[in-house]
Design an enzyme around this catalytic site. Structure first.
Site, mmCIF file in Angstrom:
data_model
loop_
_atom_site.group_PDB
_atom_site.id
_atom_site.type_symbol
_atom_site.label_atom_id
_atom_site.label_comp_id
_atom_site.label_asym_id
_atom_site.label_seq_id
_atom_site.Cartn_x
_atom_site.Cartn_y
_atom_site.Cartn_z
ATOM 1 N N GLU A 210 0.828 -1.212 0.000
ATOM 2 C CA GLU A 210 0.000 0.000 0.000
ATOM 3 C C GLU A 210 0.862 1.262 0.000
ATOM 4 O O GLU A 210 0.541 2.240 -0.686
ATOM 5 C CB GLU A 210 -0.947 -0.010 1.202
ATOM 6 C CG GLU A 210 -1.934 -1.162 1.224
ATOM 7 C CD GLU A 210 -2.759 -1.274 -0.046
ATOM 8 O OE1 GLU A 210 -2.992 -0.228 -0.696
ATOM 9 O OE2 GLU A 210 -3.157 -2.394 -0.406
ATOM 10 N N HIS B 129 2.091 2.084 -3.401
ATOM 11 C CA HIS B 129 1.144 2.877 -4.196
ATOM 12 C C HIS B 129 1.351 4.368 -3.939
ATOM 13 O O HIS B 129 1.285 5.182 -4.861
ATOM 14 C CB HIS B 129 -0.299 2.495 -3.841
ATOM 15 C CG HIS B 129 -0.767 1.235 -4.493
ATOM 16 N ND1 HIS B 129 -0.703 1.015 -5.864
ATOM 17 C CD2 HIS B 129 -1.323 0.109 -3.963
ATOM 18 C CE1 HIS B 129 -1.203 -0.176 -6.142
ATOM 19 N NE2 HIS B 129 -1.581 -0.746 -5.017
ATOM 20 N N GLU C 46 -0.587 -2.262 -10.035
ATOM 21 C CA GLU C 46 -0.583 -3.266 -8.975
ATOM 22 C C GLU C 46 0.695 -4.095 -9.031
ATOM 23 O O GLU C 46 1.308 -4.382 -7.994
ATOM 24 C CB GLU C 46 -1.812 -4.181 -9.106
ATOM 25 C CG GLU C 46 -3.123 -3.529 -8.727
ATOM 26 C CD GLU C 46 -3.163 -3.094 -7.265
ATOM 27 O OE1 GLU C 46 -2.588 -3.805 -6.401
ATOM 28 O OE2 GLU C 46 -3.747 -2.033 -6.988
#
Length: 257
Positions: A145, A148, A222
């Protein structure tokens, strides 16, 4: 292919897909001018403007919007010292500032990051994922995360969504013009019938192509986040094990109504 090569490859593919979306916008604009003539010139900036306002408004308020939609509650370090300790480990390894942390009361294992930049990032976890994963697995999820955030994926997603939205709005406007008087402009233009048919096909298929490109960009980001997470933790086994847990779970994530 090692994780650094994977990072570079996914960045190149993302750039290529974004260029492809730009080309698609150009094709739609060209098709509009070919099919309808110069009367459609002003529609292109209108469509882009509408998409910019809607998507970029959501982008700048993404952290508050997500908190509202999911019912997530911001927590402090004293609320969950172990979780904060894991996040701090990754921020030190990555050089990122400490994000806001939120918890969603939900039995489904899930986590997500949002925020318009690294200084306004938020990372949220469901209670389900905190219960289901051990330390190494949760470290892999946190690294993914925060990857990202590091890779500015919210910005890339906003660009892709804006472009796809502009294409959809533009195509919809032009199709409505075709049914409500656009044919008169076309007849006066005296265009080549083959070019007119080709332009019409572009207007019909462009929104579908834009959605497919947007989905492809999301998949590449991703993959890039996975590779970046490995670079942060140097522990691919933890991330792989976390992904296996998520793959096996079939619990539905519930949103706040």
């Amino acid at each position: 292919m090692n994780f650094r090569s994977q990072q570079a490859a996914n960045r190149r593919k993302t750039i290529g897909l974004l260029v492809g979306m730009g080309v698609l916008v150009w094709l739609v604009a060209l098709a509009a001018l070919t099919y309808f003539g110069q009367s459609t010139t002003a529609i292109v900036p209108i469509a882009v403007g509408i998409a910019l306002v809607s998507v970029w408004g959501s982008y700048y308020g993404s952290d508050k919007l997500v908190l509202t939609m999911t019912g997530a509650k911001l927590i402090q370090e004293s609320d969950n010292p172990k979780l904060f300790g894991l996040i701090q480990e990754i921020t030190i390894a990555s050089g990122l500032p400490m994000p806001k942390v939120a918890i969603v009361i939900d039995s489904a294992p899930n986590a997500f990051a949002t925020g318009r930049n690294q200084d306004h990032a938020l990372i949220a976890f469901t209670t389900g994922i905190l219960d289901a994963m051990d330390r190494d697995q949760l470290q892999g999820v946190i690294a993914h995360e925060l990857a990202h955030v590091a890779n500015r994926d919210t910005l890339v997603s906003a660009v892709a969504a804006t472009t796809a939205g502009a294409i959809a709005i533009l195509s919809d406007m032009l199709m409505r013009m075709m049914w409500f008087g656009g044919g008169r402009d076309r007849d006066r233009s005296g265009g080549n019938p083959i070019l007119l048919v080709f332009s019409l096909l572009i207007l019909i298929l462009a929104p579908i192509a834009a959605v497919l490109l947007k989905s492809a960009i999301s998949r590449k980001r991703e993959s890039l986040a996975d590779a970046t997470a490995v670079a942060f933790t140097r522990n691919p086994a933890g991330l792989r094990s976390a992904l296996e847990v998520l793959e096996r779970d079939s619990t539905v994530v519930h949103q706040k109504s």
